[in-house]
Enzyme design. Structure first.
Site, short mmCIF file in Angstrom:
data_model
loop_
_atom_site.label_atom_id
_atom_site.label_comp_id
_atom_site.label_asym_id
_atom_site.label_seq_id
_atom_site.Cartn_x
_atom_site.Cartn_y
_atom_site.Cartn_z
N ASP A 15 0.84 -1.36 -0.70
CA ASP A 15 0.06 0.20 -0.16
C ASP A 15 0.78 1.46 0.63
O ASP A 15 1.95 1.40 0.81
CB ASP A 15 -0.76 0.73 1.68
CG ASP A 15 -1.84 -1.30 1.09
OD1 ASP A 15 -2.01 -2.00 0.14
OD2 ASP A 15 -3.03 -1.06 2.53
N LYS A 42 -6.00 -7.02 0.61
CA LYS A 42 -7.85 -7.31 1.10
C LYS A 42 -7.45 -9.01 2.14
O LYS A 42 -7.67 -9.05 3.46
CB LYS A 42 -8.32 -7.85 0.61
CG LYS A 42 -9.40 -5.88 -0.05
CD LYS A 42 -10.41 -6.35 -0.72
CE LYS A 42 -11.09 -4.94 -0.57
NZ LYS A 42 -11.15 -3.82 -0.02
N GLY A 43 -6.92 -10.11 1.41
CA GLY A 43 -6.38 -11.09 1.80
C GLY A 43 -5.28 -10.66 2.56
O GLY A 43 -5.81 -12.66 3.76
N ASN A 45 -4.75 -8.30 4.55
CA ASN A 45 -4.45 -8.03 5.93
C ASN A 45 -5.66 -8.79 6.70
O ASN A 45 -5.64 -8.80 8.11
CB ASN A 45 -6.08 -6.52 5.84
CG ASN A 45 -5.23 -5.23 5.18
OD1 ASN A 45 -3.71 -5.70 4.79
ND2 ASN A 45 -5.84 -4.84 4.24
N GLY A 205 -23.31 0.80 12.86
CA GLY A 205 -22.62 -0.71 13.02
C GLY A 205 -23.34 -1.77 12.25
O GLY A 205 -22.84 -1.45 11.25
N ASP A 227 -7.71 6.64 9.98
CA ASP A 227 -7.86 5.89 8.73
C ASP A 227 -8.88 5.12 8.64
O ASP A 227 -8.25 3.89 9.65
CB ASP A 227 -6.18 5.70 8.17
CG ASP A 227 -5.84 5.10 7.56
OD1 ASP A 227 -7.62 4.75 6.12
OD2 ASP A 227 -4.82 5.09 6.51
N ASP A 233 -11.43 -4.82 6.71
CA ASP A 233 -10.90 -6.10 6.66
C ASP A 233 -10.88 -6.72 7.76
O ASP A 233 -10.71 -8.29 8.46
CB ASP A 233 -9.20 -6.52 5.98
CG ASP A 233 -9.19 -5.99 4.82
OD1 ASP A 233 -10.53 -5.87 3.64
OD2 ASP A 233 -7.81 -4.70 4.08
N GLY A 268 -3.09 3.69 8.56
CA GLY A 268 -2.50 2.66 7.36
C GLY A 268 -3.05 0.81 7.93
O GLY A 268 -4.44 0.36 8.69
O1 RIB Z 1 -8.98 -3.70 2.49
C1 RIB Z 1 -7.38 -2.50 2.08
C2 RIB Z 1 -6.80 -3.01 0.86
O2 RIB Z 1 -7.86 -2.79 0.29
C3 RIB Z 1 -6.24 -2.31 1.26
O3 RIB Z 1 -4.88 -2.62 2.23
C4 RIB Z 1 -5.55 -2.01 -0.18
O4 RIB Z 1 -4.09 -3.08 -0.63
C5 RIB Z 1 -6.94 -2.97 -0.70
O5 RIB Z 1 -6.32 -4.11 -1.67
#
Ligand code: RIB
Length: 287
Positions: A15, A42-43, A45, A205, A227, A233, A268
């Site tokens: 990112d 996303k994966g 994270n 919610g 952020d 995720d 982040g």
């Molecule tokens: O869900 C957030 C993510 O979406 C970020 O980390 C970015 O890499 C995108 O895949």
């Protein structure tokens, strides 16, 4: 409670984040931002969130080779996610996400998928009968379908980013996780299969449905928003983990909402993912 084993099939990105006063509109240049680089995708994270929240986690993914792969996998490696299923592809680039974040914590994300787009169903070797499998849609849908057919434990899909998927996926998943935009994209198709659907509503919610009927609702926690990247995720990983632990639906939804609330309080995606102790302490403070 034994430690659940989760397998995550999904994206790994680096990112590149610009934090600015405001997000640009089309054709606009916004200056004065600060820059940071974090592991994301996303994966990845969701894998790291599940690990920090207490699961044994294996990841199946593709990256390029070299420094971007090392940077993208650094925190997964540091925190003990099993990366034996993360293939390094010499001819591909590691996925990159260009992220702009404004002063309210809202973001815009553009993903250059690179190696993520080359993940193949043959890569989806699910070993050891995990308690849950969690996928998203930043890798080819054929890989998500291959994971579905592996048939091990709770099968969950975060339908993000929203895009066309086979009806069979919507019907057969045990748990679909969507935000409001994704829910609008899939409409009533979400409830076709009679499984669970978790809908996140931001400040309103989250709601959990089973067979189209609401079974649990969690209010949002009031926290300072720095952020929002990675909060969705975190919610997915926490909900799947809690359900795999056998927690009651309302308790699982509350745990997921608390974990995602903590994720918005730091900058982040991966640096903001909370540990289980943080979530438990936060929930105790709310009592
Ligand atoms: O869900 C957030 C993510 O979406 C970020 O980390 C970015 O890499 C995108 O895949």
């Amino acid at each position: 409670m034994s430690t659940p084993a989760l397998t995550i099939i999904g994206s790994v990105n680096l990112d590149l984040v610009a934090s600015a006063e405001k997000l640009p509109v089309a054709g606009e240049t916004v200056t004065g931002a600060t820059f940071a680089q974090h592991p994301g995708g996303k994966g990845a994270n969701q894998a790291l969130a599940a690990r920090r929240l207490g699961a044994e986690v294996s990841m199946i993914a593709r990256t390029g080779e070299g420094p971007n792969r090392d940077a993208a996998l650094a925190l997964l490696r540091q925190d003990g996610v099993d990366l034996s299923g993360v293939v390094a592809c010499p001819d591909e680039q590691t996925g990159v996400a260009l992220i702009a974040v404004d002063k309210a914590g809202e973001n815009q994300i553009v993903v250059a998928s690179g190696a993520n787009a080359t993940l193949s169903p043959e890569d989806v070797n699910i070993e050891g009968h995990p308690d849950a499998i969690l996928c998203q849609l930043e890798v080819p849908t054929a890989c998500v379908m291959a994971a579905l057919r592996a048939g091990s434990g709770l099968f969950a899909v975060n339908l993000a980013p929203a895009g066309p998927v086979p009806i069979e996926l919507l019907e057969a998943a045990d748990l679909l996780i969507v935000n409001e935009g994704e829910a609008a994209f899939y409409g009533e198709g979400l409830h076709r299969g009679g499984g669970m659907v978790a809908l996140t509503l931001g400040a309103e919610g989250a709601v959990l449905y089973r067979a189209g009927k609401e079974v649990a609702r969690a209010a949002a926690f009031a926290v300072p928003v720095i952020d929002t990247t990675g909060a969705g995720d975190t919610f997915c990983a926490a909900l799947v983990l809690a359900l795999a632990e056998g927690r009651e639906e309302g308790e699982a939804l509350c745990f997921a909402s608390a974990a995602s609330a903590l994720a918005v309080t730091k900058a982040g995606a991966q640096p903001s993912l909370p540990w289980r102790e943080d979530v438990e302490a936060f929930l105790r403070e709310q009592d």
